[in-house]
Design an enzyme around this catalytic site. Structure first.
Site, short mmCIF file in Angstrom:
data_model
loop_
_atom_site.label_atom_id
_atom_site.label_comp_id
_atom_site.label_asym_id
_atom_site.label_seq_id
_atom_site.Cartn_x
_atom_site.Cartn_y
_atom_site.Cartn_z
N CYS A 117 45.45 39.31 29.99
CA CYS A 117 44.45 38.30 30.29
C CYS A 117 44.83 36.98 29.62
O CYS A 117 45.88 36.43 29.93
CB CYS A 117 43.06 38.79 29.87
SG CYS A 117 41.72 37.79 30.61
N HIS B 57 42.54 43.19 33.18
CA HIS B 57 42.37 44.01 31.97
C HIS B 57 42.72 45.46 32.27
O HIS B 57 41.87 46.21 32.77
CB HIS B 57 40.92 43.94 31.47
CG HIS B 57 40.56 42.64 30.84
ND1 HIS B 57 40.83 42.37 29.51
CD2 HIS B 57 39.95 41.54 31.34
CE1 HIS B 57 40.39 41.15 29.22
NE2 HIS B 57 39.86 40.63 30.31
N GLU C 69 42.93 47.82 30.21
CA GLU C 69 42.13 48.69 29.34
C GLU C 69 40.72 48.91 29.91
O GLU C 69 39.99 49.79 29.44
CB GLU C 69 42.04 48.10 27.93
CG GLU C 69 41.09 46.94 27.74
CD GLU C 69 41.65 45.59 28.17
OE1 GLU C 69 41.00 44.57 27.87
OE2 GLU C 69 42.73 45.55 28.80
#
Length: 208
Positions: A84, A190, A192
């Site tokens: 990001c 992202h 994650e």
């Protein structure tokens, strides 16, 4: 200090450190929060996460003396992965601020330049969207053709050389949602927060 095979996740107060470390673990890797610049010297791989504004992030990296170790790591040919805002910091500069970036992949970060209201889109670009590999790379291995990732951003990476794009995404315009040059790479989304697709991507990074 953790072992050299553990991935150093740069902890400079501007990223989702816990979420990234948790996804690394789920993907079969080992990671640790690197809060000191010297933690980076012995690490074989580094992840640079990031949320917030460009200048604030660069200021924090500078204050904590992370800038030169990150550049040294890249020059040494070891994998460096930005997430990001962390990807945007790999650039030369950003329209969002006045500070220089890390300058590892030539390009500038620009604000979306379409009239979002006229086409029913909002800025920031927030939510799930697809990505298309721009070239063959180990980071793309095993990603399904319908792979979708979670985005939250108002600025995009405008690479100086189109060959440095790793992924493309459509949102009012086509933009590079991933970049890559040599051992340095990054994604705008992202991983994650992107469930199995993000886990596959981080697994690929772990196995580089």
């Amino acid at each position: 200090m953790e072992d050299s095979e553990a991935i150093a996740v740069v902890d400079y107060g501007a990223g989702n450190i816990g979420s990234v470390l948790n996804m690394i673990r789920k993907a079969g890797g080992r990671g640790f929060a690197a809060s000191r610049s010297e933690d980076l010297a012995a690490s074989s791989k580094i992840i640079l996460p990031g949320v917030g504004s460009f200048d604030n992030a660069m200021s924090r990296l500078s204050a904590l003396r992370f800038v030169e170790p990150l550049k040294d790591h890249a020059r040494a040919g070891r994998p460096l992965f930005g997430i990001c805002l962390g990807m945007q910091l790999l650039s030369d500069a950003s329209e969002e601020g006045g500070l220089e970036g890390l300058g590892l992949i030539p390009g500038e970060v620009r604000r979306f330049d379409f009239d979002g209201e006229s086409i029913g889109l909002k800025v920031p670009h927030m939510g799930w969207n697809g990505v298309t590999p721009a070239k063959e790379h180990l980071l793309c291995r095993g990603l399904e053709s319908d792979a979708r990732f979670y985005f939250v951003h108002s600025y995009f990476y405008d690479t100086q050389n189109p060959a440095d794009a790793l992924f493309y995404t459509e949102y009012g315009q086509r933009f590079a949602s991933g970049v890559h040059r040599g051992n340095v790479m990054g994604v705008q989304f992202h991983p994650e927060k992107s469930h199995r697709f993000g886990m596959q991507l981080l697994k690929n990074f772990i196995e580089l």
